[in-house]
Motif scaffolding. Structure first.
Motif, PDB file in Angstrom:
ATOM      1  N   ARG A 227       0.832  -1.205   0.000  1.00  0.00           N
ATOM      2  CA  ARG A 227       0.000   0.000   0.000  1.00  0.00           C
ATOM      3  C   ARG A 227       0.865   1.253   0.000  1.00  0.00           C
ATOM      4  O   ARG A 227       1.871   1.338   0.717  1.00  0.00           O
ATOM      5  CB  ARG A 227      -0.902   0.023   1.231  1.00  0.00           C
ATOM      6  CG  ARG A 227      -2.048  -0.943   1.179  1.00  0.00           C
ATOM      7  CD  ARG A 227      -3.059  -0.669   2.282  1.00  0.00           C
ATOM      8  NE  ARG A 227      -2.516  -0.884   3.618  1.00  0.00           N
ATOM      9  CZ  ARG A 227      -2.433   0.049   4.556  1.00  0.00           C
ATOM     10  NH1 ARG A 227      -2.827   1.288   4.304  1.00  0.00           N
ATOM     11  NH2 ARG A 227      -1.949  -0.241   5.751  1.00  0.00           N
ATOM     12  N   ALA A 228       0.431   2.247  -0.759  1.00  0.00           N
ATOM     13  CA  ALA A 228       1.139   3.523  -0.776  1.00  0.00           C
ATOM     14  C   ALA A 228       0.824   4.302   0.490  1.00  0.00           C
ATOM     15  O   ALA A 228      -0.297   4.263   1.007  1.00  0.00           O
ATOM     16  CB  ALA A 228       0.732   4.327  -2.008  1.00  0.00           C
ATOM     17  N   LEU A 229       1.824   4.977   1.009  1.00  0.00           N
ATOM     18  CA  LEU A 229       1.640   5.823   2.180  1.00  0.00           C
ATOM     19  C   LEU A 229       0.715   6.974   1.824  1.00  0.00           C
ATOM     20  O   LEU A 229       0.867   7.597   0.774  1.00  0.00           O
ATOM     21  CB  LEU A 229       3.005   6.349   2.632  1.00  0.00           C
ATOM     22  CG  LEU A 229       3.133   6.944   4.025  1.00  0.00           C
ATOM     23  CD1 LEU A 229       2.863   5.878   5.085  1.00  0.00           C
ATOM     24  CD2 LEU A 229       4.520   7.540   4.205  1.00  0.00           C
ATOM     25  N   ALA A 230      -0.252   7.280   2.665  1.00  0.00           N
ATOM     26  CA  ALA A 230      -1.212   8.345   2.390  1.00  0.00           C
ATOM     27  C   ALA A 230      -1.449   9.164   3.651  1.00  0.00           C
ATOM     28  O   ALA A 230      -1.260   8.684   4.769  1.00  0.00           O
ATOM     29  CB  ALA A 230      -2.534   7.767   1.883  1.00  0.00           C
ATOM     30  N   GLY A 231      -1.855  10.402   3.454  1.00  0.00           N
ATOM     31  CA  GLY A 231      -2.160  11.260   4.594  1.00  0.00           C
ATOM     32  C   GLY A 231      -1.031  12.213   4.923  1.00  0.00           C
ATOM     33  O   GLY A 231       0.039  12.195   4.308  1.00  0.00           O
ATOM     34  N   ALA A 232      -1.299  13.045   5.930  1.00  0.00           N
ATOM     35  CA  ALA A 232      -0.313  14.042   6.354  1.00  0.00           C
ATOM     36  C   ALA A 232       0.765  13.393   7.204  1.00  0.00           C
ATOM     37  O   ALA A 232       0.467  12.548   8.057  1.00  0.00           O
ATOM     38  CB  ALA A 232      -1.010  15.147   7.144  1.00  0.00           C
ATOM     39  N   PRO A 233       2.021  13.771   6.999  1.00  0.00           N
ATOM     40  CA  PRO A 233       3.121  13.207   7.806  1.00  0.00           C
ATOM     41  C   PRO A 233       2.947  13.494   9.290  1.00  0.00           C
ATOM     42  O   PRO A 233       2.383  14.521   9.685  1.00  0.00           O
ATOM     43  CB  PRO A 233       4.365  13.911   7.244  1.00  0.00           C
ATOM     44  CG  PRO A 233       3.982  14.333   5.876  1.00  0.00           C
ATOM     45  CD  PRO A 233       2.516  14.665   5.939  1.00  0.00           C
ATOM     46  N   VAL A 234       3.425  12.566  10.115  1.00  0.00           N
ATOM     47  CA  VAL A 234       3.389  12.697  11.569  1.00  0.00           C
ATOM     48  C   VAL A 234       4.798  12.468  12.087  1.00  0.00           C
ATOM     49  O   VAL A 234       5.431  11.460  11.755  1.00  0.00           O
ATOM     50  CB  VAL A 234       2.421  11.663  12.201  1.00  0.00           C
ATOM     51  CG1 VAL A 234       2.445  11.779  13.716  1.00  0.00           C
ATOM     52  CG2 VAL A 234       1.011  11.859  11.657  1.00  0.00           C
ATOM     53  N   GLU A 235       5.303  13.383  12.884  1.00  0.00           N
ATOM     54  CA  GLU A 235       6.633  13.234  13.456  1.00  0.00           C
ATOM     55  C   GLU A 235       6.605  12.200  14.582  1.00  0.00           C
ATOM     56  O   GLU A 235       5.686  12.187  15.406  1.00  0.00           O
ATOM     57  CB  GLU A 235       7.142  14.569  13.996  1.00  0.00           C
ATOM     58  CG  GLU A 235       7.403  15.618  12.921  1.00  0.00           C
ATOM     59  CD  GLU A 235       8.542  15.214  12.003  1.00  0.00           C
ATOM     60  OE1 GLU A 235       9.500  14.573  12.480  1.00  0.00           O
ATOM     61  OE2 GLU A 235       8.477  15.559  10.800  1.00  0.00           O
ATOM     62  N   ALA A 236       7.612  11.349  14.610  1.00  0.00           N
ATOM     63  CA  ALA A 236       7.742  10.356  15.682  1.00  0.00           C
ATOM     64  C   ALA A 236       8.522  10.975  16.834  1.00  0.00           C
ATOM     65  O   ALA A 236       9.668  11.397  16.668  1.00  0.00           O
ATOM     66  CB  ALA A 236       8.463   9.115  15.159  1.00  0.00           C
ATOM     67  N   SER A 237       7.931  11.032  17.989  1.00  0.00           N
ATOM     68  CA  SER A 237       8.557  11.703  19.132  1.00  0.00           C
ATOM     69  C   SER A 237       9.860  11.032  19.555  1.00  0.00           C
ATOM     70  O   SER A 237      10.733  11.684  20.112  1.00  0.00           O
ATOM     71  CB  SER A 237       7.579  11.725  20.312  1.00  0.00           C
ATOM     72  OG  SER A 237       7.257  10.395  20.723  1.00  0.00           O
ATOM     73  N   TRP A 238      10.011   9.750  19.273  1.00  0.00           N
ATOM     74  CA  TRP A 238      11.173   8.994  19.726  1.00  0.00           C
ATOM     75  C   TRP A 238      12.273   8.891  18.670  1.00  0.00           C
ATOM     76  O   TRP A 238      13.381   8.458  18.976  1.00  0.00           O
ATOM     77  CB  TRP A 238      10.744   7.587  20.150  1.00  0.00           C
ATOM     78  CG  TRP A 238      10.274   6.745  18.987  1.00  0.00           C
ATOM     79  CD1 TRP A 238      10.994   5.839  18.281  1.00  0.00           C
ATOM     80  CD2 TRP A 238       8.978   6.774  18.370  1.00  0.00           C
ATOM     81  NE1 TRP A 238      10.245   5.280  17.271  1.00  0.00           N
ATOM     82  CE2 TRP A 238       8.994   5.840  17.305  1.00  0.00           C
ATOM     83  CE3 TRP A 238       7.801   7.487  18.617  1.00  0.00           C
ATOM     84  CZ2 TRP A 238       7.880   5.615  16.501  1.00  0.00           C
ATOM     85  CZ3 TRP A 238       6.702   7.261  17.801  1.00  0.00           C
ATOM     86  CH2 TRP A 238       6.743   6.336  16.767  1.00  0.00           C
ATOM     87  N   ASP A 239      11.958   9.255  17.432  1.00  0.00           N
ATOM     88  CA  ASP A 239      12.947   9.118  16.360  1.00  0.00           C
ATOM     89  C   ASP A 239      12.712  10.215  15.317  1.00  0.00           C
ATOM     90  O   ASP A 239      11.811  10.085  14.474  1.00  0.00           O
ATOM     91  CB  ASP A 239      12.841   7.741  15.708  1.00  0.00           C
ATOM     92  CG  ASP A 239      13.877   7.530  14.606  1.00  0.00           C
ATOM     93  OD1 ASP A 239      14.688   8.441  14.377  1.00  0.00           O
ATOM     94  OD2 ASP A 239      13.868   6.454  13.978  1.00  0.00           O
ATOM     95  N   ALA A 243       9.906   9.918  10.279  1.00  0.00           N
ATOM     96  CA  ALA A 243       8.951  10.530   9.353  1.00  0.00           C
ATOM     97  C   ALA A 243       9.584  10.752   7.987  1.00  0.00           C
ATOM     98  O   ALA A 243       8.955  10.493   6.948  1.00  0.00           O
ATOM     99  CB  ALA A 243       8.429  11.847   9.923  1.00  0.00           C
ATOM    100  N   GLY A 244      10.844  11.200   7.962  1.00  0.00           N
ATOM    101  CA  GLY A 244      11.528  11.398   6.694  1.00  0.00           C
ATOM    102  C   GLY A 244      11.747  10.101   5.955  1.00  0.00           C
ATOM    103  O   GLY A 244      11.623  10.037   4.726  1.00  0.00           O
ATOM    104  N   ALA A 245      12.065   9.047   6.696  1.00  0.00           N
ATOM    105  CA  ALA A 245      12.277   7.735   6.073  1.00  0.00           C
ATOM    106  C   ALA A 245      10.986   7.222   5.448  1.00  0.00           C
ATOM    107  O   ALA A 245      10.993   6.676   4.334  1.00  0.00           O
ATOM    108  CB  ALA A 245      12.811   6.746   7.104  1.00  0.00           C
ATOM    109  N   LEU A 246       9.861   7.385   6.141  1.00  0.00           N
ATOM    110  CA  LEU A 246       8.580   6.949   5.571  1.00  0.00           C
ATOM    111  C   LEU A 246       8.224   7.759   4.337  1.00  0.00           C
ATOM    112  O   LEU A 246       7.768   7.205   3.332  1.00  0.00           O
ATOM    113  CB  LEU A 246       7.465   7.065   6.618  1.00  0.00           C
ATOM    114  CG  LEU A 246       7.086   5.764   7.345  1.00  0.00           C
ATOM    115  CD1 LEU A 246       8.203   5.307   8.259  1.00  0.00           C
ATOM    116  CD2 LEU A 246       5.798   5.941   8.137  1.00  0.00           C
ATOM    117  N   SER A 247       8.432   9.071   4.401  1.00  0.00           N
ATOM    118  CA  SER A 247       8.111   9.912   3.249  1.00  0.00           C
ATOM    119  C   SER A 247       8.950   9.511   2.041  1.00  0.00           C
ATOM    120  O   SER A 247       8.454   9.465   0.908  1.00  0.00           O
ATOM    121  CB  SER A 247       8.339  11.383   3.598  1.00  0.00           C
ATOM    122  OG  SER A 247       7.427  11.818   4.588  1.00  0.00           O
ATOM    123  N   ALA A 248      10.225   9.213   2.283  1.00  0.00           N
ATOM    124  CA  ALA A 248      11.108   8.816   1.187  1.00  0.00           C
ATOM    125  C   ALA A 248      10.732   7.438   0.644  1.00  0.00           C
ATOM    126  O   ALA A 248      10.762   7.199  -0.573  1.00  0.00           O
ATOM    127  CB  ALA A 248      12.559   8.825   1.657  1.00  0.00           C
TER     128      ALA A 248
END
Length: 269
Positions: A227-239, A243-248
């Motif tokens: 499945r393609a990633l969809a929706g607005a990015p969410v920052e991970a408080s612990w890492d 978020a950048g890795a998922l977006s890429a």
């Protein structure tokens, strides 16, 4: 100041009504925390009106303003205080949780653990049984999806480490159990789906229950066809890199797809 303004609004500007609201609130607070009492029963016994604490009533609104934690839903506030709003709330699915066999719930959990069988625990049983979870200083793993817990039960059975499923964003039963485990000294370790809702859930669990991430960071995100990633990015408080890795990567990595390494951790008990 804000709460005084709310009290004035709830009392329709009447000092006498405000005083009565505060007195009735005090009668309820004297009975909290409770041990799994239905909200209607609490209202009837404390106030002589079984509906006095129903959602939207001025007294219920006032109490929730005073007692509600940040981002907490009203039902979860009541549950944290030992009050049942809906006894049919979605139960929490667990596997191999250790508990002292000195309560009905403790005995039920012990029997299921001996057989390595998944078990659903109702909100009613969690609030009424006062189980003594034997988890102090121990890892308790937490997953997002029931399928992963079922896989662990099938593959590892009674040899699986303690595992709890949030079934998405935790509701009242899941939140109550996670709070109990944290209060009993468990080290909660959380894993979920690598997508924006999964990060949002993890942010909540880590923040609310002192959990840590379990193979749930940029290093463990290896995108694959799906499945393609969809929706607005969410920052991970612990890492900050997740978020950048998922977006890429652009793809959802579901929990079931990485079951192998998770099972390796669950087998090391």
């Amino acid at each position: 100041m804000a709460q005084r303004g709310q009290l004035k609004r709830l009392a329709a500007g009447s000092p006498e009504a405000a005083s009565q609201l505060l007195a009735r609130a005090e009668r309820v607070l004297e009975r909290l925390p409770a041990s799994g009492i239905p909200r209607s029963q609490l209202a009837a016994e404390a106030l002589g009106d079984a509906h006095a604490l129903d959602a939207g009533r001025p007294l219920a609104t006032l109490l929730l303003l005073a007692l509600r934690a940040r981002e907490e839903r009203p039902r979860d506030t009541w549950a944290r205080l030992g009050v049942l709003v809906n006894e049919r709330a979605k139960p929490v699915l667990v596997l191999n949780l250790p508990a002292a066999p000195d309560s009905a719930l403790g005995n039920l959990v012990r029997l299921a653990r001996e057989q390595g069988e998944p078990l659903h625990l109702s909100l009613r049983s969690l609030l009424r049984s006062n189980a003594r979870w034997q988890v102090a200083g121990s890892d308790v793993f937490v997953c997002e999806n029931a399928n992963l817990l079922a896989i662990a039960a099938d593959r590892l059975g009674a040899s699986c480490a303690p595992l709890v499923c949030t079934d998405g964003m935790p509701s009242a039963s899941q939140r109550t159990l996670l709070r109990q485990l944290a209060d009993h000294g468990a080290h909660l370790r959380y894993h979920g789906d690598f997508d924006w809702p999964g990060i949002n859930i993890a942010n909540y669990v880590l923040r609310s229950f002192g959990a840590t991430a379990w193979r749930f960071d940029a290093r463990h995100y290896v995108p694959r066809a799906g499945r393609a990633l969809a929706g607005a990015p969410v920052e991970a408080s612990w890492d900050p890199e997740l978020a950048g890795a998922l977006s890429a990567g652009g793809a959802v990595l579901e929990e079931e797809a990485v079951a192998g390494p998770l099972l390796e951790d669950l087998a090391r008990r």
